[in-house]
Design an enzyme around this catalytic site. Structure first.
Site, PDB file in Angstrom:
ATOM      1  N   HIS A  46       0.873  -1.363  -0.292  1.00  0.00           N
ATOM      2  CA  HIS A  46       0.032  -0.054  -0.089  1.00  0.00           C
ATOM      3  C   HIS A  46       0.976   1.370  -0.099  1.00  0.00           C
ATOM      4  O   HIS A  46       2.108   1.318   0.090  1.00  0.00           O
ATOM      5  CB  HIS A  46      -0.659  -0.136   1.647  1.00  0.00           C
ATOM      6  CG  HIS A  46      -0.169   0.183   2.574  1.00  0.00           C
ATOM      7  ND1 HIS A  46       0.100  -1.035   3.059  1.00  0.00           N
ATOM      8  CD2 HIS A  46      -0.210   1.016   3.271  1.00  0.00           C
ATOM      9  CE1 HIS A  46       0.829  -0.051   4.225  1.00  0.00           C
ATOM     10  NE2 HIS A  46       1.004   0.791   4.386  1.00  0.00           N
ATOM     11  N   HIS A  98       5.181   5.846  -1.372  1.00  0.00           N
ATOM     12  CA  HIS A  98       6.130   4.444  -1.263  1.00  0.00           C
ATOM     13  C   HIS A  98       5.665   3.271  -1.054  1.00  0.00           C
ATOM     14  O   HIS A  98       4.462   3.485  -0.494  1.00  0.00           O
ATOM     15  CB  HIS A  98       7.814   4.484  -0.399  1.00  0.00           C
ATOM     16  CG  HIS A  98       7.625   5.209   0.935  1.00  0.00           C
ATOM     17  ND1 HIS A  98       7.003   5.413   1.768  1.00  0.00           N
ATOM     18  CD2 HIS A  98       7.141   3.435   1.674  1.00  0.00           C
ATOM     19  CE1 HIS A  98       7.091   5.711   2.915  1.00  0.00           C
ATOM     20  NE2 HIS A  98       7.448   4.214   3.446  1.00  0.00           N
TER      21      HIS A  98
END
Length: 188
Positions: A42, A129
């Site tokens: 995620h 990220h």
């Protein structure tokens, strides 16, 4: 056991597969202590921590629904691999995504909704990220190799961001992140 909560963009299956293939090809040369389960990939928008008051979670859900009611779906693409932490013993191996004004805007909206609900968030600059692994686990220093910087340029097709998830952590399970609420974005 405390449960932590966070709002995040889930990663679609096709991008999870690209990341898994990259990991399969490089994992033997990257001795990290723990690897993130692909279903847990995620991009965190806001980390909320432990929430003691259930009512605060209900209020946040209403506010996020209201905040996102007019926001449109958009695409993101994988970009490369990098690390956080000391150059010789990084604490996080992560995948980046190409710059996205839509993603940055969405994160700003989510942070504002959280703060308006009374959450005090870490205000580090947003660096989108996908965490892949944690804690370098070798006496040999980590050496950044050529394949890290631009590994996805030719193989990463865009992925649709169609929702935001409110996750809770379940440290005793794998995968450990459970979506307890899904906030859809409007179709274009």
């Amino acid at each position: 056991m405390k449960k932590h909560y966070f709002l995040a963009v889930p990663i679609e299956e096709k991008q999870r597969m690209i990341l898994q293939n990259w990991i399969h090809n490089h994992k033997s040369s990257l001795p990290f202590k723990s690897w993130v389960h692909p279903e847990d990939y995620h991009i965190t928008l806001a980390f909320l921590g432990d929430i003691q008051q259930h009512g605060k979670l209900i209020e946040l859900t209403k506010r996020v629904n209201e905040t996102l009611k007019n926001d449109l779906q958009f695409e993101i693409s994988l970009n490369g691999i990098d690390v956080f932490g000391k150059a010789e013993s990084p604490r996080i191996l992560w995948a980046s995504v190409e710059h996205s004004a839509s993603l940055n805007h969405l994160q700003t909206l989510i942070v504002e909704a959280c703060e308006e609900t009374g959450f005090q968030l870490d205000r580090k600059p947003f660096r989108p990220h996908i965490t892949l692994a944690r804690k370098w686990n070798s006496v040999q220093p980590f050496i950044k190799f050529a394949g890290l910087d631009q590994v996805f340029n030719d193989q990463s097709s865009p992925s649709l961001v169609s929702s935001i998830h409110l996750y809770q952590t379940n440290l005793d399970q794998i995968p450990k992140y459970e979506a307890i609420n899904i906030f859809p974005l409007k179709r274009k």
